[in-house]
Enzyme design. Structure first.
Site, PDB file in Angstrom:
ATOM      1  N   ASP A   1      -3.320 -18.025  -4.876  1.00  0.00           N
ATOM      2  CA  ASP A   1      -4.023 -18.287  -3.770  1.00  0.00           C
ATOM      3  C   ASP A   1      -2.914 -18.267  -2.884  1.00  0.00           C
ATOM      4  O   ASP A   1      -2.741 -19.266  -1.277  1.00  0.00           O
ATOM      5  CB  ASP A   1      -4.422 -19.152  -3.014  1.00  0.00           C
ATOM      6  CG  ASP A   1      -5.364 -19.537  -1.942  1.00  0.00           C
ATOM      7  OD1 ASP A   1      -5.595 -18.220  -1.292  1.00  0.00           O
ATOM      8  OD2 ASP A   1      -6.471 -19.983  -1.580  1.00  0.00           O
TER       9      ASP A   1
ATOM     10  N   GLU B   1     -11.657 -15.179   0.645  1.00  0.00           N
ATOM     11  CA  GLU B   1     -11.970 -16.200  -0.454  1.00  0.00           C
ATOM     12  C   GLU B   1     -13.602 -15.186  -0.747  1.00  0.00           C
ATOM     13  O   GLU B   1     -14.189 -15.359  -1.793  1.00  0.00           O
ATOM     14  CB  GLU B   1     -12.550 -17.252  -0.689  1.00  0.00           C
ATOM     15  CG  GLU B   1     -11.150 -18.471  -0.704  1.00  0.00           C
ATOM     16  CD  GLU B   1      -9.871 -17.822  -0.184  1.00  0.00           C
ATOM     17  OE1 GLU B   1      -9.919 -17.648   1.091  1.00  0.00           O
ATOM     18  OE2 GLU B   1      -9.224 -17.480  -0.406  1.00  0.00           O
TER      19      GLU B   1
ATOM     20  N   GLY C   1     -11.679 -15.201   5.906  1.00  0.00           N
ATOM     21  CA  GLY C   1     -12.811 -14.620   4.858  1.00  0.00           C
ATOM     22  C   GLY C   1     -11.746 -13.939   2.737  1.00  0.00           C
ATOM     23  O   GLY C   1     -12.878 -13.685   2.568  1.00  0.00           O
TER      24      GLY C   1
ATOM     25  N   ASN D   1      -4.407 -14.265   0.388  1.00  0.00           N
ATOM     26  CA  ASN D   1      -4.109 -13.701  -0.727  1.00  0.00           C
ATOM     27  C   ASN D   1      -5.769 -11.793  -1.278  1.00  0.00           C
ATOM     28  O   ASN D   1      -6.236 -12.020  -0.483  1.00  0.00           O
ATOM     29  CB  ASN D   1      -5.181 -14.838  -1.569  1.00  0.00           C
ATOM     30  CG  ASN D   1      -6.620 -14.524  -1.067  1.00  0.00           C
ATOM     31  OD1 ASN D   1      -6.651 -15.454  -0.343  1.00  0.00           O
ATOM     32  ND2 ASN D   1      -7.741 -13.894  -1.495  1.00  0.00           N
TER      33      ASN D   1
ATOM     34  N   ARG E   1       3.431 -20.035   2.274  1.00  0.00           N
ATOM     35  CA  ARG E   1       2.431 -21.171   1.777  1.00  0.00           C
ATOM     36  C   ARG E   1       2.896 -21.633   0.388  1.00  0.00           C
ATOM     37  O   ARG E   1       3.473 -21.886  -0.657  1.00  0.00           O
ATOM     38  CB  ARG E   1       1.131 -20.721   1.639  1.00  0.00           C
ATOM     39  CG  ARG E   1       0.142 -21.764   1.436  1.00  0.00           C
ATOM     40  CD  ARG E   1      -1.149 -21.952   2.289  1.00  0.00           C
ATOM     41  NE  ARG E   1      -2.587 -20.609   1.136  1.00  0.00           N
ATOM     42  CZ  ARG E   1      -3.179 -20.613   1.574  1.00  0.00           C
ATOM     43  NH1 ARG E   1      -3.912 -20.977   3.290  1.00  0.00           N
ATOM     44  NH2 ARG E   1      -4.505 -20.500   0.623  1.00  0.00           N
TER      45      ARG E   1
ATOM     46  N   ASP F   1      -1.785 -18.046   0.170  1.00  0.00           N
ATOM     47  CA  ASP F   1      -2.291 -16.833   1.687  1.00  0.00           C
ATOM     48  C   ASP F   1      -0.264 -16.385   2.034  1.00  0.00           C
ATOM     49  O   ASP F   1      -0.068 -17.683   2.902  1.00  0.00           O
ATOM     50  CB  ASP F   1      -2.517 -17.702   2.810  1.00  0.00           C
ATOM     51  CG  ASP F   1      -3.985 -17.374   2.049  1.00  0.00           C
ATOM     52  OD1 ASP F   1      -4.284 -16.993   1.034  1.00  0.00           O
ATOM     53  OD2 ASP F   1      -5.031 -17.519   2.574  1.00  0.00           O
TER      54      ASP F   1
HETATM   55 CA    CA Z   1      -7.387 -17.725   0.684  1.00  0.00          CA
END
Ligand code: CA
Ligand code: CA
Length: 579
Positions: free
Chosen positions: A317, A193, A191, A275, A340, A319
């Site tokens: 972003d 975002e 979650g 993130n 990432r 992550d």
């Molecule tokens: Ca993310």
């Protein structure tokens, strides 16, 4: 008398069978070394995805053929990112839309199915996927898209307990396979975002009752629970106000959405964190701990033993949820992580000290490298998406072209490590994005990004590549390119093989030392899941889920257009050698 004795014997035999079927802590600790079963996500708590089995090898793999296939059925296709578990002749496999099936592992016959009733308002960011279950005692336990945990009886599918992790209407969901360590069920949350608060929770796997909660956003209070379920404080995570401005930590993200791994020698569970929220980094000057990090948690106390932040003050972003796979190097326990953000990190698994860091993708724009002394990235400041308040209209910051894209040098698809070759096998992708920032305020249940983006290809050539990487030298020993972005996990075996799937539908195998592809099979839809292997009655089996989906078709921009010819599906395939 005789009758009583024989019925006693029958009862004792039944009890013995039942006892044999139960999954114990010791069986889970030994999972990587017991090829007759697959009890955990990662084929062992350390997540190496290595099996010593070698009946299937370069010499025999020409005889590898399907034994059975099972359809997840209905209209609920979409991405199948699941890893099956194998125990006591049964396969337990989750599927899209929070479903779980128990199948006869030899024949594929369906034993039972459970379909979780999902409310209308769930908010999964990246498809309605699930990555797998956990086994404990006589239970199989999995997480659902509405942020619940469900424990079912392995033999009947009867629900034994259900617990709510958090409020789906606030953007919480759960898709990772739970981790069992030291008799505890460890889970994270999805979650990031939606401005959730990332955390790791420990529960009694038999009852679902909470044991401790460890938030991974600095400033939040940890909790512990007594047997009666009464909560008490268990220390604040970090130092309040230190790495977050104002109140932003209250909705700080850092979702632990890929779950964790565990190392018995260190006693630590390793969870990657996503993130910081929102994406617009200018709103939250500071490192924003413990986002985009590897967080090592003492399983017995629920305290953070160490953290290593891969992308401080993340603005792309990136992550850092990627799996931290522990392995032995001399007398030392190390952990590898293909982040990432495009860099591969090696940390001391006990202390967190950075041992090595190097790129595993060809184009990285946000940093020129990682300083091994300070452990921090050498940022390229002009590659940070601009501050919208600095623009003429205050509505959109400067656009930058960043690589990797936020879908990452590697995303959810777990890599593998072979103690034979001492190489990591990393499903990597080469792509970029245009990204910019916009003003945003937190609103419960609404996307909390403050950013816009378009994923872009870097060339007309292949996007994906399975890369064999030496963690000591940072060298790519071999690579097998793939046109579509790779989205499925990896398995490596004592038979000197590496198995992985492609969105084009193939499950394929390569020589672990050379990368030469020695076998492939078309599964009928894209493979975005990790394969597993086990043996039964002297025969080695391989299984993988097939079903194209996940984040790429939803968020992939120009790349999604390139792969929109791929068909959806939803099935599991099982293979063994033709006699
Ligand atoms: Ca993310
Ligand atoms: Ca095992």
């Amino acid at each position: 008398m005789r009758k009583n004795l024989s019925s006693l014997l029958v009862a004792a035999a039944l009890a013995a069978t039942a006892a044999q079927a139960k999954v114990t802590d010791q069986m889970i600790e030994n999972d990587a070394r017991t090829p007759g079963d697959v009890l955990s996500w990662g084929i062992g708590q350390d997540g190496q995805r290595y099996s010593p089995l070698k009946q299937i090898n370069a010499g025999t793999i020409g005889r590898l053929v399907p034994v059975w296939s099972f359809s997840f059925g209905g209209e609920k296709q979409r991405g199948q990112e699941t890893q099956p578990l194998i125990h006591d002749g049964k396969m337990f496999v989750t599927a899209s839309y929070s479903r779980i099936f128990a199948l006869d592992a030899r024949t594929g016959a369906k034993l039972w199915k459970y379909e979780h009733r999902l409310p209308d308002g769930i908010m999964p960011c990246c498809d309605v996927i699930n990555r797998g279950a956990a086994l404990y005692d006589d239970l199989v336990i999995f997480a659902t898209l509405d942020a619940q945990l469900v424990a079912l009886k392995q033999d009947s599918g009867e629900v034994v307990w259900k617990e709510k992790i958090d409020d789906y209407a606030a953007g919480y969901s759960a898709t990772a396979a739970p981790l069992i360590a030291e008799g505890l069920l460890l889970t994270g949350v999805s979650g990031g975002e939606f401005g959730v608060v990332g955390r790791v929770e420990a529960r009694d796997p038999r009852t679902g009752q909470l044991v401790w909660i460890r938030p991974v956003v600095e400033g939040h209070m940890g909790k512990k629970f007594d047997k009666a379920g009464n909560a008490s404080d268990n220390g604040v995570s970090g130092t309040p106000g230190k790495t977050w401005p104002g109140d932003l930590w209250k909705t700080g993200g850092a979702a632990t959405w890929l779950g964790g791994s565990y190392n018995k020698k260190t006693g630590l569970a390793y969870f990657g964190t996503g993130n910081p929220s929102p994406w617009n980094s200018h709103l939250r000057k500071g490192d924003n701990l413990f986002s985009t990090s590897t967080v090592a948690i003492d399983v017995k106390t629920g305290q953070i033993a160490w953290h290593y932040q891969n992308t401080p003050n993340d603005g792309w972003d990136y992550d850092g949820v990627n799996e931290f796979i522990t392995y032995e190097d001399g007398g030392r326990v190390l952990g590898g992580k293909a982040d990432r953000n495009g860099f591969f990190y090696v940390n001391d698994a006990k202390t967190g000290q950075l041992v090595n860091a190097f790129p595993f993708v060809k184009k990285i724009t946000w940093a020129t490298g990682i300083d091994l002394k300070t452990g921090r990235p050498n940022f390229v400041p002009e590659n940070r998406p601009g501050d919208p308040t600095a623009g003429a209209d205050g509505k959109k910051g400067s656009v930058v072209f960043a690589a990797p894209s936020f879908l990452g040098g590697k995303n959810q698809m777990p890599m593998a490590y072979s103690p034979d070759t001492r190489l990591f096998y990393v499903p990597a992708n080469e792509w970029g994005m245009e990204i910019w920032n916009e003003p945003v305020t937190y609103k419960k249940g609404a996307a909390y990004l403050g950013a816009g983006f378009t994923i872009k290809t870097l060339s007309d050539g292949p996007i994906g590549a399975l890369r064999a990487i030496d963690p000591k030298t940072g060298k790519i020993v071999w690579e097998a390119p793939n046109n579509a972005p790779l989205w499925g996990g990896v398995l490596t075996t004592g038979g000197n093989l590496v198995f992985w799937g492609t969105p084009e539908g193939f499950l394929q195998a390569a020589d672990a030392k050379t990368g030469k592809i020695v076998w492939k099979f078309q599964t009928g839809s894209g493979v975005v899941a990790p394969p597993v292997t086990w043996e039964d009655k002297g025969e080695q089996y391989i299984a993988v889920a097939s079903g194209w989906g996940g984040a790429v078709p939803l968020w992939g921009g120009d790349v999604a257009k390139k792969v929109n010819y791929l068909e959806q599906g939803g099935s599991i395939w099982v293979f063994k050698l033709l006699k």
